[in-house]
Design a protein around this motif. Structure first.
Motif, PDB file in Angstrom:
ATOM      1  N   SER A  72      -4.565  -0.654   4.082  1.00 23.73           N
ATOM      2  CA  SER A  72      -5.114   0.183   3.019  1.00 23.73           C
ATOM      3  C   SER A  72      -4.074   1.261   2.753  1.00 23.73           C
ATOM      4  O   SER A  72      -3.073   1.345   3.474  1.00 23.73           O
ATOM      5  CB  SER A  72      -6.440   0.826   3.447  1.00 23.73           C
ATOM      6  OG  SER A  72      -6.217   1.828   4.428  1.00 23.73           O
ATOM      7  N   ASN A  73      -4.280   2.090   1.743  1.00 23.61           N
ATOM      8  CA  ASN A  73      -3.428   3.262   1.590  1.00 23.61           C
ATOM      9  C   ASN A  73      -3.670   4.145   2.804  1.00 23.61           C
ATOM     10  O   ASN A  73      -4.814   4.261   3.270  1.00 23.61           O
ATOM     11  CB  ASN A  73      -3.771   4.016   0.315  1.00 23.61           C
ATOM     12  CG  ASN A  73      -3.409   3.236  -0.932  1.00 23.61           C
ATOM     13  OD1 ASN A  73      -2.475   2.431  -0.923  1.00 23.61           O
ATOM     14  ND2 ASN A  73      -4.134   3.465  -2.001  1.00 23.61           N
ATOM     15  N   GLU A 107      -2.455   7.828   5.248  1.00 23.61           N
ATOM     16  CA  GLU A 107      -1.745   9.092   5.417  1.00 23.61           C
ATOM     17  C   GLU A 107      -1.442   9.233   6.887  1.00 23.61           C
ATOM     18  O   GLU A 107      -2.333   9.049   7.722  1.00 23.61           O
ATOM     19  CB  GLU A 107      -2.572  10.288   4.925  1.00 23.61           C
ATOM     20  CG  GLU A 107      -1.820  11.599   5.059  1.00 23.61           C
ATOM     21  CD  GLU A 107      -2.598  12.809   4.580  1.00 23.61           C
ATOM     22  OE1 GLU A 107      -2.060  13.923   4.701  1.00 23.61           O
ATOM     23  OE2 GLU A 107      -3.740  12.644   4.087  1.00 23.61           O
ATOM     24  N   GLN A 146       5.983   3.593  -0.917  1.00 24.96           N
ATOM     25  CA  GLN A 146       5.283   2.319  -1.020  1.00 24.96           C
ATOM     26  C   GLN A 146       5.680   1.453   0.159  1.00 24.96           C
ATOM     27  O   GLN A 146       6.863   1.263   0.440  1.00 24.96           O
ATOM     28  CB  GLN A 146       5.631   1.623  -2.332  1.00 24.96           C
ATOM     29  CG  GLN A 146       4.814   0.376  -2.549  1.00 24.96           C
ATOM     30  CD  GLN A 146       4.929  -0.135  -3.967  1.00 24.96           C
ATOM     31  OE1 GLN A 146       5.622   0.430  -4.804  1.00 24.96           O
ATOM     32  NE2 GLN A 146       4.241  -1.210  -4.244  1.00 24.96           N
ATOM     33  N   HIS A 147       4.670   0.944   0.859  1.00 26.78           N
ATOM     34  CA  HIS A 147       4.933   0.055   1.997  1.00 26.78           C
ATOM     35  C   HIS A 147       5.484  -1.259   1.489  1.00 26.78           C
ATOM     36  O   HIS A 147       4.972  -1.839   0.537  1.00 26.78           O
ATOM     37  CB  HIS A 147       3.650  -0.192   2.797  1.00 26.78           C
ATOM     38  CG  HIS A 147       3.823  -1.212   3.873  1.00 26.78           C
ATOM     39  ND1 HIS A 147       4.565  -0.965   4.993  1.00 26.78           N
ATOM     40  CD2 HIS A 147       3.378  -2.480   3.973  1.00 26.78           C
ATOM     41  CE1 HIS A 147       4.554  -2.051   5.759  1.00 26.78           C
ATOM     42  NE2 HIS A 147       3.843  -2.983   5.152  1.00 26.78           N
ATOM     43  N   PHE A 185       0.836  -1.194   0.000  1.00 29.74           N
ATOM     44  CA  PHE A 185       0.000   0.000   0.000  1.00 29.74           C
ATOM     45  C   PHE A 185       0.874   1.247   0.000  1.00 29.74           C
ATOM     46  O   PHE A 185       2.050   1.189   0.345  1.00 29.74           O
ATOM     47  CB  PHE A 185      -0.915   0.018   1.230  1.00 29.74           C
ATOM     48  CG  PHE A 185      -1.905  -1.110   1.249  1.00 29.74           C
ATOM     49  CD1 PHE A 185      -3.018  -1.081   0.427  1.00 29.74           C
ATOM     50  CD2 PHE A 185      -1.717  -2.207   2.065  1.00 29.74           C
ATOM     51  CE1 PHE A 185      -3.926  -2.121   0.418  1.00 29.74           C
ATOM     52  CE2 PHE A 185      -2.623  -3.256   2.073  1.00 29.74           C
ATOM     53  CZ  PHE A 185      -3.729  -3.211   1.250  1.00 29.74           C
ATOM     54  N   MET A 186       0.280   2.366  -0.373  1.00 31.72           N
ATOM     55  CA  MET A 186       0.987   3.643  -0.378  1.00 31.72           C
ATOM     56  C   MET A 186       0.827   4.317   0.981  1.00 31.72           C
ATOM     57  O   MET A 186      -0.249   4.286   1.579  1.00 31.72           O
ATOM     58  CB  MET A 186       0.469   4.550  -1.488  1.00 31.72           C
ATOM     59  CG  MET A 186       0.648   3.966  -2.895  1.00 31.72           C
ATOM     60  SD  MET A 186       2.337   3.449  -3.279  1.00 31.72           S
ATOM     61  CE  MET A 186       3.175   5.020  -3.350  1.00 31.72           C
ATOM     62  N   VAL A 187       1.915   4.920   1.432  1.00 30.61           N
ATOM     63  CA  VAL A 187       1.948   5.614   2.719  1.00 30.61           C
ATOM     64  C   VAL A 187       2.327   7.065   2.442  1.00 30.61           C
ATOM     65  O   VAL A 187       3.463   7.354   2.070  1.00 30.61           O
ATOM     66  CB  VAL A 187       2.976   4.969   3.678  1.00 30.61           C
ATOM     67  CG1 VAL A 187       3.026   5.725   4.992  1.00 30.61           C
ATOM     68  CG2 VAL A 187       2.667   3.496   3.894  1.00 30.61           C
ATOM     69  N   GLY A 219      -7.000   6.155   6.440  1.00 26.72           N
ATOM     70  CA  GLY A 219      -6.646   4.778   6.147  1.00 26.72           C
ATOM     71  C   GLY A 219      -6.731   3.891   7.381  1.00 26.72           C
ATOM     72  O   GLY A 219      -7.164   4.329   8.448  1.00 26.72           O
ATOM     73  N   THR A 234       5.390  10.457  -0.308  1.00 26.33           N
ATOM     74  CA  THR A 234       4.569   9.259  -0.349  1.00 26.33           C
ATOM     75  C   THR A 234       5.477   8.107  -0.745  1.00 26.33           C
ATOM     76  O   THR A 234       6.244   8.209  -1.701  1.00 26.33           O
ATOM     77  CB  THR A 234       3.418   9.413  -1.359  1.00 26.33           C
ATOM     78  OG1 THR A 234       2.578  10.494  -0.929  1.00 26.33           O
ATOM     79  CG2 THR A 234       2.591   8.145  -1.459  1.00 26.33           C
TER      80      THR A 234
END
Length: 89
Positions: free
Chosen positions: A82-83, A85, A19-20, A8-10, A56, A17
């Motif tokens: 999930s994505n 923030e 990528q996890h 997921f994106m963090v 998220g 931003t």
């Protein structure tokens, strides 16, 4: 508690931003991207890595023992599901 194999994106407020990385804690993903974050125990005891979850969802790999508010997470012992923030302390 399960290990998540999804990526997921963090979004990290005032940073970037990223990528996890699956099978890493959120703290490990933040460190791999050379973003400075406070931490000590890496197991949810001390609360030094406490961060605000803006949006998220995360899942804990171990139950945190440090006190956290409803809008806070401990990156040392959680993974995104999930994505997300976050805002670092």
């Amino acid at each position: 508690m399960s290990k998540n194999s999804d990526s997921f994106m963090v979004a990290i407020k005032n940073h970037q931003t990223v990528q996890h990385s699956p099978n890493n804690t959120l703290l490990e993903t933040i460190e791999q991207n050379k973003i400075e974050i406070q931490y000590h125990c890496r197991e949810g005891y001390c609360g030094a890595c406490r961060s605000k979850l803006v949006s998220g969802k995360v899942e804990y790999t171990t139950d945190p023992l440090a006190f956290i508010d409803d809008d806070e997470i401990l990156p040392c012992c959680c993974i995104p599901v999930s994505n997300i923030e976050i805002e670092l302390a």
